[in-house]
Write an enzyme that holds these catalytic residues in place. Structure first.
Site, short mmCIF file in Angstrom:
data_model
loop_
_atom_site.label_atom_id
_atom_site.label_comp_id
_atom_site.label_asym_id
_atom_site.label_seq_id
_atom_site.Cartn_x
_atom_site.Cartn_y
_atom_site.Cartn_z
N ASP A 1 22.53 60.17 55.62
CA ASP A 1 21.48 60.13 56.63
C ASP A 1 21.58 61.46 57.40
O ASP A 1 22.60 62.14 57.34
CB ASP A 1 21.71 58.93 57.55
CG ASP A 1 20.68 58.83 58.65
OD1 ASP A 1 19.50 59.16 58.41
OD2 ASP A 1 21.06 58.45 59.77
N MET A 2 20.55 61.82 58.13
CA MET A 2 20.60 63.10 58.84
C MET A 2 20.95 62.92 60.32
O MET A 2 22.03 63.32 60.77
CB MET A 2 19.27 63.84 58.71
CG MET A 2 19.31 65.26 59.30
SD MET A 2 17.76 66.16 59.10
CE MET A 2 16.74 65.34 60.34
#
Length: 215
Positions: A9-10
């Site tokens: 995920d960022m």
């Protein structure tokens, strides 16, 4: 050998920025006459595409055109707040280099807007580490639906069962579980006890060895 992949995920994983996103949303909704509870934001909407966040809080349908304009205003506020403080999560660069050296496929799966993907990955010169990126514009259904991570695995050419996902949100953890992937919880947004489907919880990437995770 069968290929394996690490999927990231960022927001909250590559960068510790969820508090800034929450503040930007708080400011945004206050301008629209709404007060949001930040605990509810993190539990119920963190990891969702912006369009779905808008629908959740406005309690009404939001057209694509309206969502694009409203999201742009929110993201402008977020980037202004975060630009001077942006940095990779502790230990991330070393971890990515070690994973690449092992021949692992690396990808980013985020509910964030494309402008924010560019802002983080290009702003921190991280894009070169990742072979594929899936953002909100690439999927019809955001997290906790598994589409984001399934599409990312497909683009990397790796079976879902051979992917490990790094997630800071509860919706993201559920998304990875539904995709049939193992999850490492990154506790930038929630305490470790809140994650129920992760095999490991870490504060950051410092001291984590990719080789050991694979075992």
């Amino acid at each position: 050998m069968l290929k394996r992949a690490f999927l990231f995920d960022m927001d909250g994983v590559i960068v510790d920025n969820m508090a800034v996103h929450a503040e930007a949303w708080r400011i945004f909704f206050r301008r629209h006459g709404l007060r949001i509870n930040l605990a509810e934001f993190h539990e119920r909407t963190a990891g969702m595409p912006s369009h779905e966040v808008l629908v959740y809080y406005f309690k009404r349908p939001v057209t694509k055109k309206e969502a694009a304009a409203l999201t742009a205003a929110k993201e402008k506020a977020y980037q202004k707040l975060y630009k001077a403080h942006m940095a990779p999560l502790k230990g991330l660069i070393k971890f990515l280099k070690s994973a690449k050296a092992l021949g692992l496929k690396l990808g980013v799966g985020t509910g964030g807007a494309e402008t924010n993907v560019d802002f983080v990955l290009d702003g921190l010169r991280l894009r070169g580490y990742f072979e594929a990126v899936v953002s909100a514009k690439n999927v019809r259904r955001g997290k906790p639906h598994p589409e984001t991570f399934l599409l990312l695995a497909r683009r990397l050419g790796v079976a879902p069962s051979r992917c490990v996902v790094f997630e800071d949100s509860l919706l993201g953890e559920e998304s990875a579980r539904r995709a049939g992937m193992k999850v490492v919880a990154v506790t930038t947004s929630h305490p470790a006890a809140n994650f129920k489907k992760s095999f490991l919880a870490v504060k950051n990437f410092s001291g984590i060895e990719p080789r050991l995770l694979l075992k």
